[in-house]
Motif scaffolding. Structure first.
Motif, PDB file in Angstrom:
ATOM      1  N   MET A   1       0.803  -1.226  -0.031  1.00 47.80           N
ATOM      2  CA  MET A   1       0.054   0.070  -0.007  1.00 47.80           C
ATOM      3  C   MET A   1       0.967   1.351  -0.026  1.00 47.80           C
ATOM      4  N   ASN A   2       0.669   2.203  -0.917  1.00 46.02           N
ATOM      5  CA  ASN A   2       1.461   3.410  -0.806  1.00 46.02           C
ATOM      6  C   ASN A   2       0.686   4.355  -0.052  1.00 46.02           C
TER       7      ASN A   2
ATOM      8  N   GLN B   1      -2.805   5.343  -0.788  1.00 52.11           N
ATOM      9  CA  GLN B   1      -4.127   4.500  -0.311  1.00 52.11           C
ATOM     10  C   GLN B   1      -3.903   4.343   1.452  1.00 52.11           C
ATOM     11  N   LYS B   2      -3.075   4.898   2.138  1.00 51.95           N
ATOM     12  CA  LYS B   2      -3.341   4.768   3.494  1.00 51.95           C
ATOM     13  C   LYS B   2      -3.978   5.839   4.076  1.00 51.95           C
TER      14      LYS B   2
ATOM     15  N   SER C   1     -10.234   1.179  -3.311  1.00 55.12           N
ATOM     16  CA  SER C   1      -9.104   1.008  -3.994  1.00 55.12           C
ATOM     17  C   SER C   1      -8.165   2.363  -3.939  1.00 55.12           C
ATOM     18  N   ALA C   2      -8.795   3.315  -3.328  1.00 53.06           N
ATOM     19  CA  ALA C   2      -8.157   4.805  -3.264  1.00 53.06           C
ATOM     20  C   ALA C   2      -7.695   5.101  -4.846  1.00 53.06           C
TER      21      ALA C   2
ATOM     22  N   GLY D   1      -5.754   3.348  -7.463  1.00 50.10           N
ATOM     23  CA  GLY D   1      -4.991   3.748  -6.406  1.00 50.10           C
ATOM     24  C   GLY D   1      -3.352   3.301  -6.335  1.00 50.10           C
ATOM     25  N   HIS D   2      -3.343   2.295  -6.625  1.00 52.59           N
ATOM     26  CA  HIS D   2      -2.001   1.401  -6.596  1.00 52.59           C
ATOM     27  C   HIS D   2      -1.124   2.138  -7.433  1.00 52.59           C
TER      28      HIS D   2
END
Lengths: 116, 167
Positions: free
Chosen positions: B1-2, B5-6, B41-42, B62-63
């Motif tokens: 998770m980047n 995303q957090k 999924s951001a 998101g990723h």
């Protein structure tokens, strides 16, 4: 006659009760967040609803998908599943020809866009 | 998770209706107005309005997001423009009075058939059937919405039958 002697009963040692702070074993941090929880959940729900509406507006539209290594492909957007984990597309144009229907894994897709 | 995303949904919410520059992996860059950030999924969804071209919508997964820079706040005009993207397609064919008539006619017919129906929403434009299915204007089978497939298909059939009888 005198009463019979009471039989000693073994005393059970019960596990320690909840600590006085009332945590009941729950993580302390989450109790701190619980004050914000309704707002957090409302934000989550509103953002997700917008996302799902936008995904449904993509349906049937020709889109460009950017994949890794500078590759981009054109296709007609079909559907996405929950997370999303994958996108279903129609008429995927590949160097080998047009694929009638295909699944693009979300991990392989960096971005996609379509005109309104 | 980047890092993106957090973030918390409350953080992501602060980006709504702002003009941002998204720097993604592989030196990809996107600039546009934030429509939403998917909390699962951001993924960021942007709207862009290039001059002399059609508006477009971009989804950045998101990723793949590395950095998001806020360039500008949206004014009320832009907010309205973005809100219109979400509005369910207004049917061109019906005037507000006609839509009201259609709604009332369908509502009456459902009630006559002992199906509980209520109006909901700010303007009362949406019909709510038995608390589990909604019908948006212009009140056809396509505008029925429910998480229960069986009820959805039954009510769609009923609405379809009702509309066919009208003509």
């Amino acid at each position: 006659m005198t009463d019979p002697l009471p039989v000693p009963v073994p005393i059970l040692r019960l596990p320690r009760g909840p600590d006085s702070s009332g945590g009941r074993g729950f993580c302390r941090d989450s109790r701190g967040n619980s004050q914000h929880f309704p707002e957090l959940q409302a934000a989550r729900a509103a953002l997700r609803e917008r996302f799902l509406r936008l995904l449904s507006s993509a349906r049937g539209r020709p889109a460009r998908f950017w994949l890794w290594s500078g590759i981009s492909v054109d296709a007609v957007f079909g559907a996405a599943d929950a997370e999303p984990v994958a996108f279903q597309v129609d008429s995927l144009r590949t160097p080998l020809g047009v694929q009638g229907a295909a699944l693009l894994r979300c991990g392989d897709v960096l971005a996609f866009s379509f005109p309104l | 998770m980047n890092d993106w995303q957090k973030k918390s949904p409350l953080d992501w919410e602060t980006y709504l209706n702002k003009l941002v520059k998204v720097i993604a992996v592989e030196k990809l860059q996107y600039e546009g107005w934030v429509l939403t950030v998917d909390p699962v999924s951001a993924s960021i969804v942007l709207a862009t309005f290039p001059e002399n071209e059609k508006a477009s919508i971009s989804f950045i997964m998101g990723h793949a997001v590395q950095e998001v820079e806020i360039l500008r706040e949206g004014d009320s005009h832009m907010k309205q423009r973005l809100a219109r993207i979400f509005a369910p397609e207004e049917s061109q064919a019906y005037s507000p009075e006609e839509l009201e008539k259609r709604k009332n006619a369908l509502k009456t017919w459902l009630e006559t058939n002992h199906i509980p129906v209520a109006e909901q929403g700010e303007l009362g434009r949406t019909l709510c059937v038995a608390g589990v299915l909604t019908i948006d204007p212009p009140y056809g089978p396509e505008q029925c919405s429910s998480s229960n497939e069986i009820i959805l298909s039954r009510v769609q059939g009923l609405v379809q039958g009702y509309l066919e009888k009208q003509h």
